[in-house]
Design a protein around this motif. Structure first.
Motif, PDB file in Angstrom:
ATOM      1  N   GLN A   1       0.828  -1.204   0.000  1.00  0.00           N
ATOM      2  CA  GLN A   1       0.000   0.000   0.000  1.00  0.00           C
ATOM      3  C   GLN A   1       0.866   1.259   0.000  1.00  0.00           C
ATOM      4  N   ALA A   2       1.975   1.194   0.726  1.00  0.00           N
ATOM      5  CA  ALA A   2       2.884   2.338   0.753  1.00  0.00           C
ATOM      6  C   ALA A   2       3.439   2.607  -0.647  1.00  0.00           C
ATOM      7  N   GLY A   3       3.810   1.537  -1.353  1.00  0.00           N
ATOM      8  CA  GLY A   3       4.310   1.690  -2.716  1.00  0.00           C
ATOM      9  C   GLY A   3       3.253   2.247  -3.645  1.00  0.00           C
ATOM     10  N   GLU A   4       2.040   1.724  -3.541  1.00  0.00           N
ATOM     11  CA  GLU A   4       0.940   2.211  -4.378  1.00  0.00           C
ATOM     12  C   GLU A   4       0.668   3.692  -4.113  1.00  0.00           C
ATOM     13  N   ASP A   5       0.688   4.059  -2.856  1.00  0.00           N
ATOM     14  CA  ASP A   5       0.430   5.456  -2.499  1.00  0.00           C
ATOM     15  C   ASP A   5       1.498   6.383  -3.079  1.00  0.00           C
ATOM     16  N   LEU A   6       2.737   5.933  -3.062  1.00  0.00           N
ATOM     17  CA  LEU A   6       3.819   6.756  -3.587  1.00  0.00           C
ATOM     18  C   LEU A   6       3.701   6.936  -5.098  1.00  0.00           C
ATOM     19  N   ILE A   7       3.342   5.871  -5.800  1.00  0.00           N
ATOM     20  CA  ILE A   7       3.166   5.985  -7.249  1.00  0.00           C
ATOM     21  C   ILE A   7       2.023   6.945  -7.560  1.00  0.00           C
ATOM     22  N   GLU A   8       0.933   6.818  -6.843  1.00  0.00           N
ATOM     23  CA  GLU A   8      -0.194   7.734  -7.062  1.00  0.00           C
ATOM     24  C   GLU A   8       0.205   9.171  -6.732  1.00  0.00           C
ATOM     25  N   ARG A   9       1.017   9.326  -5.704  1.00  0.00           N
ATOM     26  CA  ARG A   9       1.475  10.660  -5.319  1.00  0.00           C
ATOM     27  C   ARG A   9       2.323  11.284  -6.429  1.00  0.00           C
ATOM     28  N   ILE A  10       3.223  10.505  -7.004  1.00  0.00           N
ATOM     29  CA  ILE A  10       4.069  11.008  -8.089  1.00  0.00           C
ATOM     30  C   ILE A  10       3.224  11.368  -9.304  1.00  0.00           C
ATOM     31  N   LEU A  11       2.278  10.511  -9.640  1.00  0.00           N
ATOM     32  CA  LEU A  11       1.430  10.776 -10.797  1.00  0.00           C
ATOM     33  C   LEU A  11       0.566  12.020 -10.608  1.00  0.00           C
ATOM     34  N   ALA A  12       0.268  12.351  -9.363  1.00  0.00           N
ATOM     35  CA  ALA A  12      -0.618  13.484  -9.083  1.00  0.00           C
ATOM     36  C   ALA A  12       0.126  14.801  -8.865  1.00  0.00           C
ATOM     37  N   LEU A  13       1.463  14.753  -8.789  1.00  0.00           N
ATOM     38  CA  LEU A  13       2.214  15.978  -8.528  1.00  0.00           C
ATOM     39  C   LEU A  13       2.056  16.960  -9.689  1.00  0.00           C
ATOM     40  N   PRO A  14       1.833  18.239  -9.404  1.00  0.00           N
ATOM     41  CA  PRO A  14       1.713  19.237 -10.473  1.00  0.00           C
ATOM     42  C   PRO A  14       3.042  19.421 -11.197  1.00  0.00           C
ATOM     43  N   PRO A  15       3.011  19.931 -12.428  1.00  0.00           N
ATOM     44  CA  PRO A  15       4.224  20.048 -13.245  1.00  0.00           C
ATOM     45  C   PRO A  15       5.344  20.843 -12.603  1.00  0.00           C
TER      46      PRO A  15
ATOM     47  N   HIS B   1       5.090   4.428 -18.366  1.00  0.00           N
ATOM     48  CA  HIS B   1       4.100   4.535 -19.445  1.00  0.00           C
ATOM     49  C   HIS B   1       3.051   5.621 -19.191  1.00  0.00           C
ATOM     50  N   CYS B   2       3.357   6.534 -18.268  1.00  0.00           N
ATOM     51  CA  CYS B   2       2.336   7.521 -17.900  1.00  0.00           C
ATOM     52  C   CYS B   2       2.187   8.640 -18.930  1.00  0.00           C
ATOM     53  N   GLY B   3       3.133   8.778 -19.844  1.00  0.00           N
ATOM     54  CA  GLY B   3       3.029   9.796 -20.874  1.00  0.00           C
ATOM     55  C   GLY B   3       3.569  11.155 -20.495  1.00  0.00           C
ATOM     56  N   ASP B   4       4.148  11.278 -19.306  1.00  0.00           N
ATOM     57  CA  ASP B   4       4.706  12.540 -18.829  1.00  0.00           C
ATOM     58  C   ASP B   4       6.234  12.425 -18.881  1.00  0.00           C
ATOM     59  N   ASP B   5       6.879  13.240 -19.713  1.00  0.00           N
ATOM     60  CA  ASP B   5       8.330  13.137 -19.887  1.00  0.00           C
ATOM     61  C   ASP B   5       9.086  13.360 -18.587  1.00  0.00           C
ATOM     62  N   ARG B   6       8.598  14.262 -17.769  1.00  0.00           N
ATOM     63  CA  ARG B   6       9.260  14.538 -16.493  1.00  0.00           C
ATOM     64  C   ARG B   6       9.245  13.304 -15.603  1.00  0.00           C
ATOM     65  N   ILE B   7       8.101  12.638 -15.543  1.00  0.00           N
ATOM     66  CA  ILE B   7       7.993  11.421 -14.736  1.00  0.00           C
ATOM     67  C   ILE B   7       8.785  10.285 -15.375  1.00  0.00           C
ATOM     68  N   LEU B   8       8.810  10.231 -16.709  1.00  0.00           N
ATOM     69  CA  LEU B   8       9.595   9.199 -17.395  1.00  0.00           C
ATOM     70  C   LEU B   8      11.068   9.307 -17.028  1.00  0.00           C
ATOM     71  N   ARG B   9      11.592  10.531 -16.992  1.00  0.00           N
ATOM     72  CA  ARG B   9      12.993  10.716 -16.616  1.00  0.00           C
ATOM     73  C   ARG B   9      13.248  10.187 -15.206  1.00  0.00           C
ATOM     74  N   THR B  10      12.341  10.508 -14.291  1.00  0.00           N
ATOM     75  CA  THR B  10      12.490  10.054 -12.911  1.00  0.00           C
ATOM     76  C   THR B  10      12.355   8.540 -12.807  1.00  0.00           C
ATOM     77  N   ALA B  11      11.393   7.987 -13.525  1.00  0.00           N
ATOM     78  CA  ALA B  11      11.161   6.545 -13.476  1.00  0.00           C
ATOM     79  C   ALA B  11      12.360   5.779 -14.033  1.00  0.00           C
ATOM     80  N   THR B  12      12.970   6.299 -15.099  1.00  0.00           N
ATOM     81  CA  THR B  12      14.135   5.630 -15.670  1.00  0.00           C
ATOM     82  C   THR B  12      15.313   5.709 -14.708  1.00  0.00           C
ATOM     83  N   TRP B  13      15.455   6.852 -14.041  1.00  0.00           N
ATOM     84  CA  TRP B  13      16.503   6.948 -13.019  1.00  0.00           C
ATOM     85  C   TRP B  13      16.262   5.935 -11.905  1.00  0.00           C
TER      86      TRP B  13
END
Length: 225
Positions: free
Chosen positions: A8-22, A51-63
């Motif tokens: 649940q902690a992991g799920e919450d963190l992913i949702e938090r990242i996806l919801a962060l404003p630009p 696969h979220c479609g946000d380049d900023r998040i893609l960079r972070t996810a790849t890191w």
């Protein structure tokens, strides 16, 4: 086995990242997510960010994927798309993932990394040089076998031969001095692979090469020795 609280902690963190404003900072949440992965949260959940479609998040996810080491193995099939990304940082970090997780079954991925020796960005070429210097013989052989005929395949096969009992020391020097940029990069990888604390002459030669990525890489290895 991941307990429900960790999941649940992991799920919450992913949702938090996806919801962060630009304009918000991803770093704190990303670091927390990395800790969650280390604690047992399955790495394949990172695909949601890739696969979220946000380049900023893609960079972070790849890191994040590059920081997971062999824990990232379940996501190895994501690497070809990351290596093809137009984003410099994504290509750079994807090379790390390939080094950590590609094996003899992933020849096309290794071949793709080798092809990035022609990347327009010096930082990416630097990372390819690191890959070529540190990759196992099995990785290099798989990559070479997957390359189409041409210069990079020839250079990869030549690099593999340097792992034998009679490396072409003179040929390495000649390639460093008179080769084209890609040839010099493969020669620098051979120099790094064959150098040790007792003989740094090949790395010293590589440190004189005009290309910044080769020169700085060789100097870094010399400093390590």
């Amino acid at each position: 086995m991941v307990d429900l609280m960790q999941a649940q902690a992991g799920e919450d963190l992913i949702e938090r990242i996806l919801a962060l404003p630009p304009d918000d900072v991803l770093g704190p949440a990303a670091n927390d997510l990395l800790s969650a992965f280390y604690a047992g949260y399955p790495a394949d959940n990172l695909a949601r960010l890739l696969h979220c479609g946000d380049d900023r998040i893609l960079r972070t996810a790849t890191w994040l994927l590059s920081e997971l080491g062999d824990l990232g193995a379940p996501l190895i099939d994501e690497v070809p798309a990351l290596l093809s990304s137009p984003i410099l940082g994504v290509r750079y970090d994807a090379i790390v993932v390939a080094l950590e997780n590609a094996d003899e079954r992933h020849g096309p991925i290794v071949a793709q990394v080798m092809t990035l020796s022609q990347d327009p960005e010096s930082a990416v070429r630097w990372k390819v040089l690191e890959f070529l210097s540190d990759a196992s013989l099995e990785q290099l052989e798989a990559g070479a076998a997957s390359l189409p005929p041409g210069q990079i395949k020839e250079l990869a096969e030549w690099l593999i031969l340097q792992d034998g009992e009679e490396p072409d020391l003179g040929g390495i020097v000649i390639r460093l001095e008179a080769g084209d940029p890609v040839t010099k990069l493969f020669a620098a990888a051979a120099a790094a692979s064959l150098s040790g604390p007792e003989d740094t002459s090949l790395l010293e030669q590589a440190a004189k090469v005009e290309q910044e990525e080769i020169r700085s890489f060789a100097q870094e290895r010399l400093n390590e020795d």
